[in-house]
Motif scaffolding. Structure first.
Motif, PDB file in Angstrom:
ATOM      1  N   THR A 150       9.755  -1.754   2.243  1.00 48.42           N
ATOM      2  CA  THR A 150       9.393  -0.415   1.799  1.00 48.42           C
ATOM      3  C   THR A 150      10.156  -0.035   0.541  1.00 48.42           C
ATOM      4  OG1 THR A 150       9.169   1.895   2.509  1.00 48.42           O
ATOM      5  CG2 THR A 150      11.156   0.750   3.191  1.00 48.42           C
ATOM      6  N   GLY A 151       9.653   0.967  -0.140  1.00 49.75           N
ATOM      7  CA  GLY A 151      10.304   1.511  -1.332  1.00 49.75           C
ATOM      8  C   GLY A 151       9.670   2.841  -1.667  1.00 49.75           C
ATOM      9  N   ARG A 152      10.274   3.584  -2.617  1.00 48.47           N
ATOM     10  CA  ARG A 152       9.702   4.867  -2.991  1.00 48.47           C
ATOM     11  C   ARG A 152       9.768   5.060  -4.498  1.00 48.47           C
ATOM     12  NH1 ARG A 152      14.160   9.499  -1.051  1.00 48.47           N
ATOM     13  NH2 ARG A 152      15.566   9.252  -2.844  1.00 48.47           N
ATOM     14  N   ILE A 174       5.086  -1.405  -7.142  1.00 46.08           N
ATOM     15  CA  ILE A 174       5.551  -0.057  -7.470  1.00 46.08           C
ATOM     16  C   ILE A 174       5.486   0.181  -8.969  1.00 46.08           C
ATOM     17  CG2 ILE A 174       7.534   1.510  -7.391  1.00 46.08           C
ATOM     18  CD1 ILE A 174       8.384   0.116  -4.793  1.00 46.08           C
ATOM     19  N   MET A 175       5.920  -0.809  -9.743  1.00 42.91           N
ATOM     20  CA  MET A 175       5.898  -0.665 -11.202  1.00 42.91           C
ATOM     21  C   MET A 175       4.462  -0.540 -11.717  1.00 42.91           C
ATOM     22  SD  MET A 175       8.888  -3.459 -12.003  1.00 42.91           S
ATOM     23  CE  MET A 175       8.838  -3.322 -13.804  1.00 42.91           C
ATOM     24  N   THR A 195       0.834  -1.196   0.000  1.00 46.32           N
ATOM     25  CA  THR A 195       0.000   0.000   0.000  1.00 46.32           C
ATOM     26  C   THR A 195       0.868   1.245   0.000  1.00 46.32           C
ATOM     27  OG1 THR A 195      -1.829   1.118   1.124  1.00 46.32           O
ATOM     28  CG2 THR A 195      -0.152   0.105   2.508  1.00 46.32           C
ATOM     29  N   THR A 196       0.301   2.371  -0.383  1.00 47.25           N
ATOM     30  CA  THR A 196       1.020   3.626  -0.321  1.00 47.25           C
ATOM     31  C   THR A 196       0.966   4.189   1.092  1.00 47.25           C
ATOM     32  OG1 THR A 196      -0.967   4.726  -1.135  1.00 47.25           O
ATOM     33  CG2 THR A 196       0.758   4.231  -2.747  1.00 47.25           C
ATOM     34  N   VAL A 197       1.967   5.013   1.413  1.00 49.90           N
ATOM     35  CA  VAL A 197       2.173   5.481   2.780  1.00 49.90           C
ATOM     36  C   VAL A 197       2.501   6.967   2.776  1.00 49.90           C
ATOM     37  CG1 VAL A 197       3.607   5.177   4.845  1.00 49.90           C
ATOM     38  CG2 VAL A 197       3.072   3.214   3.416  1.00 49.90           C
ATOM     39  N   ASP A 198       1.953   7.695   3.725  1.00 51.32           N
ATOM     40  CA  ASP A 198       2.285   9.111   3.858  1.00 51.32           C
ATOM     41  C   ASP A 198       3.631   9.277   4.556  1.00 51.32           C
ATOM     42  OD1 ASP A 198       2.033  11.765   5.720  1.00 51.32           O
ATOM     43  OD2 ASP A 198       1.087  12.036   3.769  1.00 51.32           O
ATOM     44  N   TRP A 199       4.508  10.059   3.975  1.00 49.61           N
ATOM     45  CA  TRP A 199       5.857  10.209   4.513  1.00 49.61           C
ATOM     46  C   TRP A 199       5.863  10.820   5.914  1.00 49.61           C
ATOM     47  CZ3 TRP A 199      10.550   8.668   4.726  1.00 49.61           C
ATOM     48  CH2 TRP A 199      11.548   9.467   5.243  1.00 49.61           C
ATOM     49  N   HIS A 200       5.016  11.794   6.149  1.00 46.08           N
ATOM     50  CA  HIS A 200       5.069  12.526   7.413  1.00 46.08           C
ATOM     51  C   HIS A 200       4.612  11.685   8.593  1.00 46.08           C
ATOM     52  CE1 HIS A 200       6.135  16.308   5.505  1.00 46.08           C
ATOM     53  NE2 HIS A 200       5.229  16.046   4.574  1.00 46.08           N
ATOM     54  N   THR A 215       6.334   9.119  -3.690  1.00 46.54           N
ATOM     55  CA  THR A 215       5.265   8.211  -3.273  1.00 46.54           C
ATOM     56  C   THR A 215       5.934   7.029  -2.571  1.00 46.54           C
ATOM     57  OG1 THR A 215       3.856   8.812  -5.144  1.00 46.54           O
ATOM     58  CG2 THR A 215       3.370   6.734  -4.036  1.00 46.54           C
ATOM     59  N   HIS A 216       5.561   6.783  -1.340  1.00 47.21           N
ATOM     60  CA  HIS A 216       6.193   5.733  -0.542  1.00 47.21           C
ATOM     61  C   HIS A 216       5.278   4.515  -0.459  1.00 47.21           C
ATOM     62  CE1 HIS A 216       9.534   8.273   0.885  1.00 47.21           C
ATOM     63  NE2 HIS A 216       8.640   9.239   0.797  1.00 47.21           N
ATOM     64  N   PHE A 217       5.897   3.349  -0.457  1.00 45.44           N
ATOM     65  CA  PHE A 217       5.161   2.086  -0.446  1.00 45.44           C
ATOM     66  C   PHE A 217       5.573   1.269   0.776  1.00 45.44           C
ATOM     67  CE2 PHE A 217       5.382   3.586  -4.705  1.00 45.44           C
ATOM     68  CZ  PHE A 217       4.182   3.246  -5.304  1.00 45.44           C
ATOM     69  N   LEU A 218       4.609   0.589   1.367  1.00 43.33           N
ATOM     70  CA  LEU A 218       4.863  -0.274   2.504  1.00 43.33           C
ATOM     71  C   LEU A 218       4.335  -1.661   2.186  1.00 43.33           C
ATOM     72  CD1 LEU A 218       6.037   0.084   5.431  1.00 43.33           C
ATOM     73  CD2 LEU A 218       3.669   0.083   6.206  1.00 43.33           C
ATOM     74  N   LEU A 219       5.149  -2.687   2.385  1.00 45.11           N
ATOM     75  CA  LEU A 219       4.726  -4.068   2.200  1.00 45.11           C
ATOM     76  C   LEU A 219       4.416  -4.657   3.565  1.00 45.11           C
ATOM     77  CD1 LEU A 219       6.042  -6.765  -0.168  1.00 45.11           C
ATOM     78  CD2 LEU A 219       5.890  -7.300   2.269  1.00 45.11           C
ATOM     79  N   LEU A 220       3.214  -5.224   3.682  1.00 45.44           N
ATOM     80  CA  LEU A 220       2.775  -5.838   4.928  1.00 45.44           C
ATOM     81  C   LEU A 220       2.675  -7.339   4.750  1.00 45.44           C
ATOM     82  CD1 LEU A 220      -0.164  -3.377   5.623  1.00 45.44           C
ATOM     83  CD2 LEU A 220       2.118  -3.267   6.591  1.00 45.44           C
TER      84      LEU A 220
END
Length: 332
Positions: free
Chosen positions: A58-60, A89-90, A7-12, A45-50
């Protein structure tokens, strides 16, 4: 693996993704902190893998198509999670009309990215003391079925923070500074906690303990807090908005009277439901009902470390929360 979600993640508010990058890049690979954290994180845009609800990768993705900061926690490697993360991400990039993707790969990872369709486009160079090569992916060189269907959930930008097992609330309430509570004394302890509060009150899932939170005495204590401090902040996070919560004397009446100081929101529906209720005040006061339906728990008037950890979890959930339509209707 059906328990994998990206999912996407808010950086702050994305503490989980920062923790993963700290462990992988700074602690494990010894990348200097001033190189790891850069200005591009603000716009990426940041991504988090659960995995089974726990953040493990994670990745951006930058606006120019650069993919970076791909990291999987050591204990979860070798399971194909890196590929799941990259494909998510791709796919996100392609959905947003990015036709060319770029990345800087550590040389040992070049074969991994080649399997995803990336091609080497530079000589070897050093970055943070580690050998890298630039790689490029273009959709005009890929077969149409190169990216298979993946399970990618993106209900918006949000973050997940899962307290680890060490944060689980105790089941024996006889520790120093801890007062055991039940349905006979919990009201008194909660009111005292709120009356001692100077500015910030956080309440999680009060609808699971309406016998405690939806009481006139609790509502009046919240109103006294606002009367003491016109800059007070009350945040109430529900898991469900029930008809019972919308009726009668509930915390919603505080929000109706003081909408700029009291906010009530609903947890994002895709996130796991919890059995606990809690209240936290000024980063030190802490009330917990670990299993709310049992009407047993504890209070600590001075528990800064515990409140800090749980308030991080609360803030992460708050960052993904929603204003429920039933609440909006109630306020009209």
């Amino acid at each position: 693996m059906s328990d994998i979600v990206v999912t996407t993640v808010d950086w702050h508010t994305g503490k989980a993704l920062r923790d993963i990058r700290q462990k992988v890049f700074i602690d494990e690979q010894q990348v200097p902190e001033d190189l790891e954290w850069d200005a591009q994180d603000e716009e990426a845009t940041h991504f988090l893998l659960l995995r089974a609800g726990h953040p493990v990768g994670t990745g951006r993705l930058l606006k120019d198509g650069h993919i970076g900061r791909i990291a999987i926690l050591p204990q979860h490697r070798g399971l194909g999670l890196g590929e799941r993360l990259m494909r998510a991400i791709m796919a996100h990039a392609i959905d947003n009309s990015m036709h060319t993707l770029l990345l800087s790969a550590q040389t040992h990872a070049v074969p991994f990215y080649q399997r995803l369709g990336f091609e080497v486009c530079s000589d070897i160079y050093l970055d943070a003391g580690i050998e890298h090569q630039d790689m490029r992916w273009s959709d005009d060189t890929q077969e149409s079925d190169h990216l298979p269907h993946i399970e990618f959930v993106s209900p918006g930008r949000f973050t997940i923070h899962n307290p680890d097992e060490a944060l689980a609330p105790p089941t024996e309430y006889n520790q120093p500074g801890m007062t055991a509570i039940d349905e006979h004394n919990a009201q008194q302890q909660l009111i005292q906690l709120i009356d001692d509060c100077r500015q910030t009150l956080l309440i999680y899932s009060p609808e699971q303990a309406q016998w405690l939170f939806n009481r006139q005495a609790t509502i009046q204590a919240c109103e006294r807090l606002i009367a003491r401090n016109p800059k007070a902040r009350i945040q109430i996070l529900l898991q469900d908005v029930s008809n019972e919560f919308l009726r009668g004397h509930t915390l919603l009446s505080v929000m109706r009277r003081f909408p700029s100081l009291c906010q009530i929101r609903k947890q994002h529906p895709d996130l796991p439901r919890q059995s606990y209720c809690q209240a936290m005040t000024d980063q030190q006061g802490f009330l917990m009902l670990p299993i709310a339906r049992t009407r047993e728990g504890f209070v600590r008037v001075e528990s800064r470390d515990q409140v800090k950890r749980w308030s991080d979890s609360f803030n992460d959930l708050w960052g993904t929360s929603q204003t429920d339509s039933a609440i909006r209707s109630f306020l009209l």
